[in-house]
Write a protein that holds these residues in place. Structure first.
Motif, PDB file in Angstrom:
ATOM      1  N   GLU A 247       0.822  -1.212   0.000  1.00  0.00           N
ATOM      2  CA  GLU A 247       0.000   0.000   0.000  1.00  0.00           C
ATOM      3  C   GLU A 247       0.858   1.265   0.000  1.00  0.00           C
ATOM      4  O   GLU A 247       0.523   2.261  -0.643  1.00  0.00           O
ATOM      5  N   HIS A 248       1.979   1.209   0.713  1.00  0.00           N
ATOM      6  CA  HIS A 248       2.805   2.410   0.845  1.00  0.00           C
ATOM      7  C   HIS A 248       4.016   2.411  -0.095  1.00  0.00           C
ATOM      8  O   HIS A 248       4.895   3.274   0.030  1.00  0.00           O
ATOM      9  N   GLY A 249       4.059   1.461  -1.005  1.00  0.00           N
ATOM     10  CA  GLY A 249       5.062   1.511  -2.064  1.00  0.00           C
ATOM     11  C   GLY A 249       6.448   1.060  -1.672  1.00  0.00           C
ATOM     12  O   GLY A 249       7.431   1.421  -2.325  1.00  0.00           O
ATOM     13  N   ILE A 250       6.556   0.275  -0.587  1.00  0.00           N
ATOM     14  CA  ILE A 250       7.852  -0.328  -0.254  1.00  0.00           C
ATOM     15  C   ILE A 250       7.902  -1.707  -0.912  1.00  0.00           C
ATOM     16  O   ILE A 250       6.976  -2.523  -0.746  1.00  0.00           O
ATOM     17  N   ILE A 251       8.956  -1.969  -1.647  1.00  0.00           N
ATOM     18  CA  ILE A 251       9.063  -3.220  -2.406  1.00  0.00           C
ATOM     19  C   ILE A 251       9.372  -4.385  -1.457  1.00  0.00           C
ATOM     20  O   ILE A 251      10.248  -4.277  -0.593  1.00  0.00           O
ATOM     21  N   VAL A 252       8.638  -5.473  -1.639  1.00  0.00           N
ATOM     22  CA  VAL A 252       8.817  -6.669  -0.809  1.00  0.00           C
ATOM     23  C   VAL A 252      10.048  -7.447  -1.292  1.00  0.00           C
ATOM     24  O   VAL A 252      10.156  -7.798  -2.464  1.00  0.00           O
ATOM     25  N   ASP A 253      10.962  -7.704  -0.340  1.00  0.00           N
ATOM     26  CA  ASP A 253      12.189  -8.449  -0.630  1.00  0.00           C
ATOM     27  C   ASP A 253      12.103  -9.801   0.083  1.00  0.00           C
ATOM     28  O   ASP A 253      11.989  -9.851   1.310  1.00  0.00           O
ATOM     29  N   ILE A 254      12.170 -10.886  -0.686  1.00  0.00           N
ATOM     30  CA  ILE A 254      11.990 -12.214  -0.083  1.00  0.00           C
ATOM     31  C   ILE A 254      13.302 -12.856   0.393  1.00  0.00           C
ATOM     32  O   ILE A 254      13.295 -13.961   0.929  1.00  0.00           O
ATOM     33  N   THR A 255      14.406 -12.153   0.202  1.00  0.00           N
ATOM     34  CA  THR A 255      15.696 -12.701   0.638  1.00  0.00           C
ATOM     35  C   THR A 255      15.650 -13.074   2.132  1.00  0.00           C
ATOM     36  O   THR A 255      15.035 -12.372   2.920  1.00  0.00           O
ATOM     37  N   HIS A 256      16.303 -14.146   2.462  1.00  0.00           N
ATOM     38  CA  HIS A 256      16.399 -14.675   3.838  1.00  0.00           C
ATOM     39  C   HIS A 256      15.189 -15.511   4.249  1.00  0.00           C
ATOM     40  O   HIS A 256      15.199 -16.105   5.326  1.00  0.00           O
TER      41      HIS A 256
END
Ligand SMILES: [Zn+2]
Length: 408
Positions: A247-256
């Protein structure tokens, strides 16, 4: 009984050995000064081509460690950790001279997460993350303003990237990113605050399962630095974190994330995701590394795979010391080749993880030596454009497209 445990240290052994054997003598002696001084290298001409857009680099970790509770109590610990154990690194001026295009600088509270293990969710986590952001911004403003400057959003990044590297106005755009959703301190409203502070990317999880998603061990030295419940996956709170990030435009990073967590994160996301600093399970059998199916699914959803520059996690070395002795940029190029065959070159990028206590290749210890990787890739792929895309254009285009709350 515990196969493979001989070469591994627990967190507490790591710290006690560091303190016990190196102790005050090292950090209070002229030795430390000798370790850090050297003949300045000659200036190099800035590369006017695309050079590197690094999706994940720990530029400030040594600086931050000095401010942590442990660092304040034992002022030499940060120095020891930085000099003795953080074998890779970056220098702002050298990166500028090398023509590095973009640095996504990541924040995580190393001593708190590894050592003091605060109660989770840690109510101080967000405040400490703001302090890390403040520290980076002050550093950019006061110490390295001639080399780099903060980009608060995709438009500012685009403007900075449009400046010619031939001019004196050119600066490396620097972007805030966060490593580990536990930085929210269990408070969803912090996501919006992080976005307002200019955070482009956040990994959902990090070394430990802190109630958001189960995490895979990424460090050979710390057998306990992984999730005791690897199949737990994404929690209900984790799902809300992801929705809030989107919603707030922070990209989801799946690392770890563990395999189970990646599965569930991919089910829950509605926008393209990043793996900023990852590796391929087919080439190196580590729980940290992505299986082919996940790489394909991320790419099919418009996502991007950033490859880290750490031979241990890219290949099947028997130990970290073997990787340190034999790992080279060949491990990186081999991974790039594999991913290009699997998902095409537009889905591949670089997230070096330099400065983050990794074991760098023996032929590239500093980020400013990125030209060595370029040269090896150029020989391999026989196309400058192809190399430009993987080293920089793909990451830049992805951030321009996906960072920010604007509707697509
Ligand atoms: Zn990481």
């Amino acid at each position: 009984m515990r196969e493979g445990a001989r070469q591994q240290l627990s967190r507490r052994q790591f710290v006690s050995r560091a303190l016990g054997t190196l102790g005050g003598a090292l950090f209070s002696s002229p030795l430390l000064g000798l370790l850090s001084c050297g003949v300045p290298p000659p200036l190099t001409n800035r590369n006017t081509r695309r050079v590197l857009a690094d999706l994940h680099v720990h530029s400030m970790i040594n600086e931050w460690n000095k401010q942590t509770a442990l660092g304040v109590r034992y002022p030499g610990v940060a120095g020891i950790a930085g000099k003795m154990f953080n074998a890779s690194g970056m220098d702002w001026k050298k990166c500028y001279d090398a023509g590095v295009d973009l640095l996504c600088v990541t924040h995580f509270n190393v001593f708190d997460e590894w050592l003091s293990m605060p109660t989770d969710p840690d109510p101080e986590a967000a405040r400490k993350t703001y302090m890390m952001m403040d520290q980076l911004e002050a550093h950019l403003r006061d110490k390295v303003s001639q080399y780099a400057t903060l980009a608060m959003n995709a438009d500012e990044m685009k403007t900075l990237l449009s400046v010619s590297k031939d001019t004196s106005e050119w600066r490396i755009p620097v972007v805030h990113t966060v490593e580990g959703g536990h930085a929210l301190g269990g408070d969803l409203s912090v996501v919006e605050e992080f976005a307002k502070r200019g955070t482009a990317i956040m990994t959902v999880t990090h070394f430990f399962n802190k109630g958001i998603a189960s995490s895979a061990n990424s460090f050979p030295y710390f057998p306990d630095a992984n999730s005791p419940w690897p199949h737990q996956g994404l929690s209900e709170f984790g799902k809300r974190v992801i929705s809030e990030m989107e919603e707030h435009g922070i990209i989801v990073d799946i690392t770890h994330a563990t395999t189970t967590s990646v599965d569930q994160i991919l089910q829950h996301t509605t926008k393209p995701v990043l793996a900023t600093h990852t590796s391929s399970r087919s080439l190196g059998d580590h729980p940290y590394s992505l299986v082919d199916e996940h790489i394909e699914e991320i790419a099919a959803g418009g996502g991007l795979i950033g490859i880290l520059i750490d031979p241990y996690l890219l290949s099947n070395y028997s130990s970290a010391s073997e990787a340190e002795e034999h790992g080279t940029l060949r491990d990186v190029v081999r991974t790039i080749e594999y991913l290009v065959k699997l998902v095409g070159h537009k889905c591949v990028a670089i997230g070096s993880d330099f400065g983050g206590f990794i074991t760098p290749p023996k032929d590239m210890k500093r980020l400013s030596q990125i030209g060595k990787l370029r040269e090896m890739m150029r020989r391999e792929f026989q196309s400058e454009t192809f190399v430009d895309d993987i080293l920089a254009n793909n990451a830049i285009e992805f951030l321009q497209e996906n960072w920010g709350a604007k509707s697509k």
